[in-house]
Design a protein around this motif. Structure first.
Motif, PDB file in Angstrom:
ATOM      1  N   SER A 154      34.288  63.144  50.248  1.00 45.78           N
ATOM      2  CA  SER A 154      35.397  62.900  49.181  1.00 45.78           C
ATOM      3  C   SER A 154      34.395  62.561  47.917  1.00 45.78           C
ATOM      4  CB  SER A 154      36.126  61.604  49.551  1.00 45.78           C
ATOM      5  OG  SER A 154      36.795  61.802  50.772  1.00 45.78           O
ATOM      6  N   TRP A 155      35.031  62.690  46.690  1.00 47.71           N
ATOM      7  CA  TRP A 155      34.682  62.414  45.414  1.00 47.71           C
ATOM      8  C   TRP A 155      35.783  61.282  44.896  1.00 47.71           C
ATOM      9  CZ3 TRP A 155      30.602  63.803  42.794  1.00 47.71           C
ATOM     10  CH2 TRP A 155      29.786  64.837  43.145  1.00 47.71           C
ATOM     11  N   TRP A 156      35.248  60.424  44.301  1.00 47.32           N
ATOM     12  CA  TRP A 156      36.155  59.319  43.816  1.00 47.32           C
ATOM     13  C   TRP A 156      35.261  59.335  42.168  1.00 47.32           C
ATOM     14  CZ3 TRP A 156      39.604  56.048  46.335  1.00 47.32           C
ATOM     15  CH2 TRP A 156      39.907  56.128  47.658  1.00 47.32           C
ATOM     16  N   ARG A 157      36.233  58.476  41.542  1.00 53.88           N
ATOM     17  CA  ARG A 157      35.914  58.199  39.873  1.00 53.88           C
ATOM     18  C   ARG A 157      36.135  56.832  39.745  1.00 53.88           C
ATOM     19  NH1 ARG A 157      39.385  62.406  36.525  1.00 53.88           N
ATOM     20  NH2 ARG A 157      41.386  61.148  36.809  1.00 53.88           N
ATOM     21  N   GLN A 158      35.274  56.246  38.894  1.00 56.77           N
ATOM     22  CA  GLN A 158      35.642  54.710  38.261  1.00 56.77           C
ATOM     23  C   GLN A 158      35.315  54.859  36.802  1.00 56.77           C
ATOM     24  OE1 GLN A 158      33.762  51.627  40.477  1.00 56.77           O
ATOM     25  NE2 GLN A 158      35.271  50.320  39.620  1.00 56.77           N
ATOM     26  N   ALA A 159      36.373  54.597  36.151  1.00 57.26           N
ATOM     27  CA  ALA A 159      36.407  54.511  34.679  1.00 57.26           C
ATOM     28  C   ALA A 159      36.042  53.068  34.223  1.00 57.26           C
ATOM     29  CB  ALA A 159      37.662  55.116  33.959  1.00 57.26           C
ATOM     30  N   ALA A 160      35.667  52.849  33.058  1.00 51.26           N
ATOM     31  CA  ALA A 160      35.275  51.287  32.706  1.00 51.26           C
ATOM     32  C   ALA A 160      36.447  50.534  32.816  1.00 51.26           C
ATOM     33  CB  ALA A 160      34.507  51.357  31.252  1.00 51.26           C
ATOM     34  N   GLY A 161      36.305  49.459  33.551  1.00 49.36           N
ATOM     35  CA  GLY A 161      37.430  48.240  33.524  1.00 49.36           C
ATOM     36  C   GLY A 161      38.458  48.781  34.535  1.00 49.36           C
ATOM     37  N   ASN A 162      38.412  49.930  35.053  1.00 49.02           N
ATOM     38  CA  ASN A 162      39.552  50.220  36.251  1.00 49.02           C
ATOM     39  C   ASN A 162      39.037  50.337  37.560  1.00 49.02           C
ATOM     40  OD1 ASN A 162      41.089  50.806  34.116  1.00 49.02           O
ATOM     41  ND2 ASN A 162      40.923  53.108  34.424  1.00 49.02           N
ATOM     42  N   GLN A 163      39.961  50.365  38.519  1.00 52.74           N
ATOM     43  CA  GLN A 163      39.594  50.418  39.752  1.00 52.74           C
ATOM     44  C   GLN A 163      39.100  51.832  40.276  1.00 52.74           C
ATOM     45  OE1 GLN A 163      43.083  49.251  42.105  1.00 52.74           O
ATOM     46  NE2 GLN A 163      42.241  47.149  42.387  1.00 52.74           N
ATOM     47  N   ARG A 164      38.450  52.066  41.417  1.00 51.53           N
ATOM     48  CA  ARG A 164      37.933  53.065  41.943  1.00 51.53           C
ATOM     49  C   ARG A 164      38.882  54.125  42.393  1.00 51.53           C
ATOM     50  NH1 ARG A 164      32.165  53.496  44.892  1.00 51.53           N
ATOM     51  NH2 ARG A 164      31.829  52.162  42.888  1.00 51.53           N
ATOM     52  N   GLU A 165      39.192  55.284  41.867  1.00 49.15           N
ATOM     53  CA  GLU A 165      40.084  56.216  41.955  1.00 49.15           C
ATOM     54  C   GLU A 165      39.991  57.466  42.850  1.00 49.15           C
ATOM     55  OE1 GLU A 165      43.339  58.940  39.250  1.00 49.15           O
ATOM     56  OE2 GLU A 165      41.340  58.540  38.504  1.00 49.15           O
TER      57      GLU A 165
END
Length: 113
Positions: A35-46
């Motif tokens: 899988s690929w996930w991402r996490q923007a600053a201040g956000n939960q991992r998506e």
């Protein structure tokens, strides 16, 4: 020891394209979904995308139709092609082997003019 190494991140303009790679070792790659996930600053991992061992794919709602995940079992590598990038795609992108609970160190993607 399972190891995942992401590469290919960087700075891209809105509407641009970027391809991320995830090199995997320490497991039988052809038998594992990745899988690929991402996490923007201040956000939960998506959740971004997943490719099953048989090649079936699924995507998060925010990237469906713009991102494509694929795998090369000979190279033990998973790719994430990202098209029509938007500023809201800016995040650290992580590769994940869910059955092994293993994560890479992440690669930064910044979409900005």
């Amino acid at each position: 020891q399972v190891t995942l190494v992401e590469s290919g991140g960087g700075l891209v303009q809105p509407g641009g394209t970027l391809i991320l790679s995830c090199g995997v070792s320490g497991l039988t790659f052809s038998r594992e979904g990745i899988s690929w996930w991402r996490q923007a600053a201040g956000n939960q991992r998506e959740f971004v995308a997943h490719v099953a061992r048989g090649g079936t794919t699924n995507y998060g709602d925010s990237v469906s139709g713009r991102f494509t995940i694929s795998r090369d079992n000979r190279a033990n590598t998973v790719y994430l092609q990202m098209k029509n990038l938007k500023p809201e795609d800016t995040a650290v992108y992580y590769c994940n082997a869910p059955n092994k609970n293993a994560w890479g160190q992440g690669t930064q993607v910044t979409v900005s003019s």
